[in-house]
Motif scaffolding. Structure first.
Motif, PDB file in Angstrom:
ATOM      1  N   THR A  47      45.092   1.364  76.661  1.00 54.02           N
ATOM      2  CA  THR A  47      43.534   1.718  76.995  1.00 54.02           C
ATOM      3  C   THR A  47      43.196   2.260  75.876  1.00 54.02           C
ATOM      4  OG1 THR A  47      42.415   3.433  78.553  1.00 54.02           O
ATOM      5  CG2 THR A  47      44.340   4.190  77.785  1.00 54.02           C
ATOM      6  N   SER A  48      41.657   2.261  75.907  1.00 56.74           N
ATOM      7  CA  SER A  48      40.968   3.040  74.778  1.00 56.74           C
ATOM      8  C   SER A  48      40.435   4.169  75.447  1.00 56.74           C
ATOM      9  CB  SER A  48      39.749   2.000  74.316  1.00 56.74           C
ATOM     10  OG  SER A  48      39.100   2.563  73.424  1.00 56.74           O
ATOM     11  N   VAL A  49      41.086   5.210  75.347  1.00 57.23           N
ATOM     12  CA  VAL A  49      40.724   6.451  76.277  1.00 57.23           C
ATOM     13  C   VAL A  49      39.420   7.294  75.604  1.00 57.23           C
ATOM     14  CG1 VAL A  49      43.006   6.534  76.951  1.00 57.23           C
ATOM     15  CG2 VAL A  49      42.308   7.891  74.928  1.00 57.23           C
ATOM     16  N   ARG A  50      38.912   6.663  74.543  1.00 63.58           N
ATOM     17  CA  ARG A  50      37.582   7.500  74.171  1.00 63.58           C
ATOM     18  C   ARG A  50      36.560   6.443  74.438  1.00 63.58           C
ATOM     19  NH1 ARG A  50      38.356  11.179  69.785  1.00 63.58           N
ATOM     20  NH2 ARG A  50      36.337  10.791  68.943  1.00 63.58           N
ATOM     21  N   SER A  51      35.626   7.162  74.685  1.00 68.81           N
ATOM     22  CA  SER A  51      34.426   6.313  75.216  1.00 68.81           C
ATOM     23  C   SER A  51      33.074   7.073  75.295  1.00 68.81           C
ATOM     24  CB  SER A  51      34.326   5.929  76.841  1.00 68.81           C
ATOM     25  OG  SER A  51      33.297   5.565  77.368  1.00 68.81           O
ATOM     26  N   THR A  52      31.700   6.451  74.571  1.00 70.65           N
ATOM     27  CA  THR A  52      30.603   7.245  74.507  1.00 70.65           C
ATOM     28  C   THR A  52      29.838   7.095  75.920  1.00 70.65           C
ATOM     29  OG1 THR A  52      29.676   5.480  73.436  1.00 70.65           O
ATOM     30  CG2 THR A  52      30.874   7.006  71.965  1.00 70.65           C
ATOM     31  N   ALA A  53      30.216   6.092  76.722  1.00 75.74           N
ATOM     32  CA  ALA A  53      29.360   5.869  77.835  1.00 75.74           C
ATOM     33  C   ALA A  53      29.118   6.889  78.670  1.00 75.74           C
ATOM     34  CB  ALA A  53      29.712   4.585  78.521  1.00 75.74           C
ATOM     35  N   GLY A  54      30.021   7.559  78.959  1.00 72.86           N
ATOM     36  CA  GLY A  54      30.039   8.809  80.199  1.00 72.86           C
ATOM     37  C   GLY A  54      29.277  10.137  79.564  1.00 72.86           C
ATOM     38  N   SER A  55      29.346  10.489  78.160  1.00 74.33           N
ATOM     39  CA  SER A  55      28.784  11.621  77.958  1.00 74.33           C
ATOM     40  C   SER A  55      27.937  11.582  76.486  1.00 74.33           C
ATOM     41  CB  SER A  55      29.784  12.373  77.410  1.00 74.33           C
ATOM     42  OG  SER A  55      30.760  11.964  76.377  1.00 74.33           O
ATOM     43  N   LYS A  56      27.684  10.430  76.077  1.00 69.99           N
ATOM     44  CA  LYS A  56      26.918   9.927  74.405  1.00 69.99           C
ATOM     45  C   LYS A  56      27.871  10.722  73.198  1.00 69.99           C
ATOM     46  CE  LYS A  56      22.327   8.938  75.883  1.00 69.99           C
ATOM     47  NZ  LYS A  56      20.818   9.071  75.620  1.00 69.99           N
ATOM     48  N   LEU A  57      29.020  11.134  73.870  1.00 74.78           N
ATOM     49  CA  LEU A  57      29.925  11.722  72.691  1.00 74.78           C
ATOM     50  C   LEU A  57      31.375  10.941  72.888  1.00 74.78           C
ATOM     51  CD1 LEU A  57      29.231  15.475  73.458  1.00 74.78           C
ATOM     52  CD2 LEU A  57      28.276  14.087  71.737  1.00 74.78           C
ATOM     53  N   SER A  69      35.664   2.382  82.829  1.00 70.87           N
ATOM     54  CA  SER A  69      36.742   1.458  82.344  1.00 70.87           C
ATOM     55  C   SER A  69      36.281   0.899  81.066  1.00 70.87           C
ATOM     56  CB  SER A  69      36.703   0.228  83.326  1.00 70.87           C
ATOM     57  OG  SER A  69      36.934   0.599  84.600  1.00 70.87           O
ATOM     58  N   VAL A  70      37.231   0.900  80.265  1.00 74.85           N
ATOM     59  CA  VAL A  70      36.991   0.120  78.762  1.00 74.85           C
ATOM     60  C   VAL A  70      37.890  -1.092  78.673  1.00 74.85           C
ATOM     61  CG1 VAL A  70      37.269   0.831  76.505  1.00 74.85           C
ATOM     62  CG2 VAL A  70      36.647   2.547  78.228  1.00 74.85           C
ATOM     63  N   ILE A  71      37.163  -2.289  78.248  1.00 71.50           N
ATOM     64  CA  ILE A  71      37.814  -3.387  77.719  1.00 71.50           C
ATOM     65  C   ILE A  71      37.838  -3.369  76.446  1.00 71.50           C
ATOM     66  CG2 ILE A  71      37.438  -6.013  77.860  1.00 71.50           C
ATOM     67  CD1 ILE A  71      35.870  -3.949  80.589  1.00 71.50           C
ATOM     68  N   SER A  72      38.880  -3.292  75.669  1.00 70.13           N
ATOM     69  CA  SER A  72      39.212  -3.217  74.529  1.00 70.13           C
ATOM     70  C   SER A  72      38.938  -4.420  73.626  1.00 70.13           C
ATOM     71  CB  SER A  72      40.596  -2.859  74.074  1.00 70.13           C
ATOM     72  OG  SER A  72      41.786  -3.673  74.393  1.00 70.13           O
ATOM     73  N   ARG A  73      39.023  -4.682  72.227  1.00 67.26           N
ATOM     74  CA  ARG A  73      38.916  -5.708  71.607  1.00 67.26           C
ATOM     75  C   ARG A  73      39.931  -6.609  71.743  1.00 67.26           C
ATOM     76  NH1 ARG A  73      35.180  -9.168  70.361  1.00 67.26           N
ATOM     77  NH2 ARG A  73      36.621 -10.901  71.031  1.00 67.26           N
ATOM     78  N   LEU A 148      30.500   2.427  82.967  1.00 60.87           N
ATOM     79  CA  LEU A 148      30.455   3.738  83.649  1.00 60.87           C
ATOM     80  C   LEU A 148      29.894   3.597  85.059  1.00 60.87           C
ATOM     81  CD1 LEU A 148      30.243   6.886  83.506  1.00 60.87           C
ATOM     82  CD2 LEU A 148      27.717   6.572  82.608  1.00 60.87           C
ATOM     83  N   LYS A 149      30.638   4.086  85.752  1.00 55.53           N
ATOM     84  CA  LYS A 149      30.449   3.854  87.589  1.00 55.53           C
ATOM     85  C   LYS A 149      29.934   4.892  87.911  1.00 55.53           C
ATOM     86  CE  LYS A 149      34.661   1.382  86.893  1.00 55.53           C
ATOM     87  NZ  LYS A 149      36.115   1.303  87.238  1.00 55.53           N
ATOM     88  N   GLY A 150      28.685   4.853  88.721  1.00 55.70           N
ATOM     89  CA  GLY A 150      28.167   5.901  89.362  1.00 55.70           C
ATOM     90  C   GLY A 150      26.461   6.225  88.545  1.00 55.70           C
TER      91      GLY A 150
END
Length: 702
Positions: A47-57, A69-73, A148-150
């Protein structure tokens, strides 16, 4: 909660209980940080457990009180192709390619709501789409894809209530590298890609250049395309506290008719009288006149300045534009009793669209007593402009689906200037993520002002102001288990107009969500589960059939209840990815009686997928074999809910071998070449799903 939903959720709740029991039973809790879990060798990222979509951070997805959900390279590399929507096939809560193998548009639904129009983002900036003014993003240019769901309005302003898809672009790495890749599929469509970067001697400037050229056959007979795309970026870091990135992309697409969508239900999902089926590879256009040309570009920058150890200011800005010329023949009906004739219409347009987005943020970390705060404050601006000249001609000549004969004479098309649409939206937002020991409280608030102007025979306008918010609470156990609950609202201004040409009121919505996110300490992986209830209000009914694009009718309100389960893990030499989605959708308020109490079209009640990869060791080290199954449940084909699109199961396989700097791969989707309909938006607008597609590729790292 309905009995059907209760039965569907029971396995999900039992699994959540089991996970919680197992996690609590572990004797030595381990505090999790922002971990990036990766597989060894040839395995996919767990998994790529870091994401900016849900918090812009850039935070761990376990810290965001919504499903992500994150789809990695590496996952993108496992199924190469020209369409980004195909990369989402194994993601929970997402339905893709709902209009079939449409070569010029990405189609996807998130949690039962159409998302590609107002839910597509690139690097956290909107790629708003309307009518045929669509943007195409080649997955070769991406580092990952985040879903990002919702509701996402508290961070992004206008966005569909079901969720957003955020494409994350490749950027300079600060290192020297070069990879080349080539491949071809069974349809004769080949590609060549180059991705490289370097850092200058002083180390302050790094760059990256990515390009791809592709072309060849498609799903339908006598269909061809030629595509080229290039993306460049330069990052200047004069100090550890300052980063400036400039970037740009250019894309050119030239293709013939390649759609397997917009076909009648009778003759695709079921036999027409006499056992007639419209061939999946039928080219129902006119090769002599078919025209589709697209030019698209983006230019932008990303600036980040650290003010001190705890505060940072950032600004991201981009202008994206697209110019599309199209002259094509589309299907509009089928009469198997009159010589297997497919009725066809002609649709032509010249569409120009552009969007300017600017997002300025201030991020700080501080403490108030026992509370640790991560505060985000920002203001963003969006200006979208769309204009199109169109021509629509009904019934230009039928085509015999069993013995197609082309060559009907056509006169040059005359385009009629249409309305010029402009939408401006300004939003002020704030987010505070507060930690108290293992508790995580997320508070969001945003105020938007939006103006929509339609310039045509007369000028009409609508001004709107709206507040949206999000409240989320989670508890992060030291053993990797994070249960959470959240409530969020949304606002989405619309460009749809009533028969008088006046823009409708913007959509509003809300969602309750409860779930659990689990990063086990005994293996590389992430398991997430959620239940949710979404209401979408002020809904209008979009219809992409040519000739019915600008004047739409209100539906009212739609409710979706559902549950999701998603897992991605590496267990020794095995990589497992799975997803399960259950949805109950219902029109709860409508202007007419046809839709009330019914389910909207193109929303399958149940979808599921499971993929397994095995990474060999010892003498076969570097070899990976994989297999996957996707289940697409039945969905309603018409608003009155009298006809259903049948369910189907599809199987995929893959083979990859890596040695030193070389890798060769074979991926086959829908290996049994199952013929199926992916969805219908009415009984005259159905789309065939993709048939067997086998792609062999060769990659070299220099």
């Amino acid at each position: 909660m309905t009995p059907m939903l209760s039965r569907a959720l029971m396995p999900l709740l039992l699994m959540m209980t089991a996970l919680g029991t197992q996690a609590m039973a572990q004797s030595q809790p381990i505090a999790l940080g922002e971990i990036v879990v990766e597989a060894d060798g040839a395995g996919l990222n767990a998994t790529s457990v870091r994401s900016t979509a849900g918090s812009k951070l850039a935070v761990a997805v376990t810290q965001v009180p919504q499903s992500i959900s994150v789809i990695s390279r590496k996952q993108l590399d496992s199924s190469p192709g020209p369409k980004a929507d195909a990369a989402l096939r194994y993601s929970a809560g997402v339905s893709t390619q709902t209009y079939g193998t449409d070569a010029d548009t990405d189609w996807f639904y998130v949690r039962g709501f159409q998302a590609e129009q107002t839910g597509m983002f690139l690097d956290n900036l909107s790629l708003y789409q309307y009518s045929f003014g669509t943007f195409l993003v080649d997955p070769y240019l991406l580092e990952s894809i985040e879903v990002l769901k919702g509701p996402a309005s508290v961070l992004y302003g206008g966005a569909t209530v079901g969720g957003i898809v955020n494409y994350v672009s490749k950027r300079p790495t600060g290192e020297r590298f070069l990879t080349t890749e080539t491949g071809i599929n069974n349809l004769g469509n080949a590609y060549l890609g180059i991705d490289g970067g370097d850092v200058l001697a002083d180390g302050d400037v790094s760059y990256r250049l990515t390009g791809k050229l592709s072309g060849g056959g498609w799903e339908t007979k006598n269909a061809r395309d030629l595509r080229g795309v290039v993306q460049g970026s330069v990052t200047y870091t004069p100090s550890d506290a300052t980063s400036i990135t400039l970037y740009g992309t250019y894309q050119n697409v030239d293709l013939d008719h390649t759609s397997t969508g917009f076909l009648p239900f009778i003759g695709t999902a079921v036999d027409a009288p006499g056992g007639v089926r419209i061939p999946r590879d039928l080219n129902y256009g006119e090769p002599a006149i078919d025209l589709y040309q697209r030019q698209q570009y983006t230019v932008g920058y990303e600036i980040e300045q650290e003010l001190d150890g705890n505060w940072t200011v950032r600004q991201n800005a981009r202008y994206a534009a697209v110019d599309v010329n199209e002259d094509n023949i589309y299907s509009s009906g089928f009469n198997a009793l009159a010589g297997n004739q497919l009725v066809r219409d002609r649709w032509a347009h010249h569409t120009k669209a552009g969007i300017l987005t600017v997002d300025t943020q201030l991020v700080g970390q501080f403490a108030t007593g026992p509370l640790d705060h991560t505060l985000l404050m920002g203001v963003d601006y969006k200006n979208y402009r769309h204009e199109a000249a169109t021509s629509y001609t009904g019934n230009v000549g039928n085509l015999n689906v069993r013995n197609p004969v082309y060559g009907i004479p056509f006169t040059p098309v005359t385009l009629n200037p249409g309305d010029v649409t402009n939408m401006q939206q300004l939003g002020i937002y704030a987010q505070d993520q507060i930690r108290l020991d293992e508790w995580i409280l997320t508070l969001n608030g945003r105020y938007d002002t939006a103006n929509t102007t339609i310039q045509g025979a007369k000028t009409t306008t609508r001004d709107e102001n709206h507040f949206t918010g999000r409240l989320g609470l989670g508890y992060e156990f030291g053993n990797g288990l994070t249960p959470y609950v959240s409530y969020a609202t949304s606002f989405n201004p619309t460009l749809s107009t009533d028969p008088a040409g006046i823009p409708y009121r913007g959509e509003t919505g809300e969602q309750w969500e409860a779930g659990i996110k689990y990063e086990p300490t005994f293996m590389d992986g992430l398991i997430t589960a959620a239940v949710f209830n979404i209401n979408r209000n002020n809904v209008v009914s979009p219809d992409p059939i040519p000739g019915n694009l600008t004047r739409q009718s209100p539906v009212g309100s739609v409710n979706v209840k559902g549950a999701e389960l998603e897992a991605l893990a590496n267990v020794e030499d095995v990589t497992i990815r799975g997803a399960l989605t259950y949805l109950e959708a219902q029109v709860t308020r409508a202007t007419g009686t046809t839709e009330l109490g019914k389910s909207p079209t193109r929303i399958p009640t149940l979808t599921a997928s499971l993929g397994v990869d095995y990474n060999f060791t010892d003498n076969l080290d570097g070899l990976t074999v994989g297999a996957g199954v996707r289940f697409l449940g039945d969905s309603w084909a018409d608003e009155a809910n009298t006809t259903k699109v049948p369910a189907t199961a599809l199987f995929d396989v893959s083979l990859r071998y890596e040695r030193d700097d070389w890798s060769v791969a074979l991926s086959v989707s829908n290996i049994f070449d199952t013929s199926y309909v992916s969805g219908c938006n009415g009984l005259n607008s159905c789309g065939y799903g993709a048939g067997r597609t086998a792609t062999v590729s060769l990659k070299k790292t220099w």
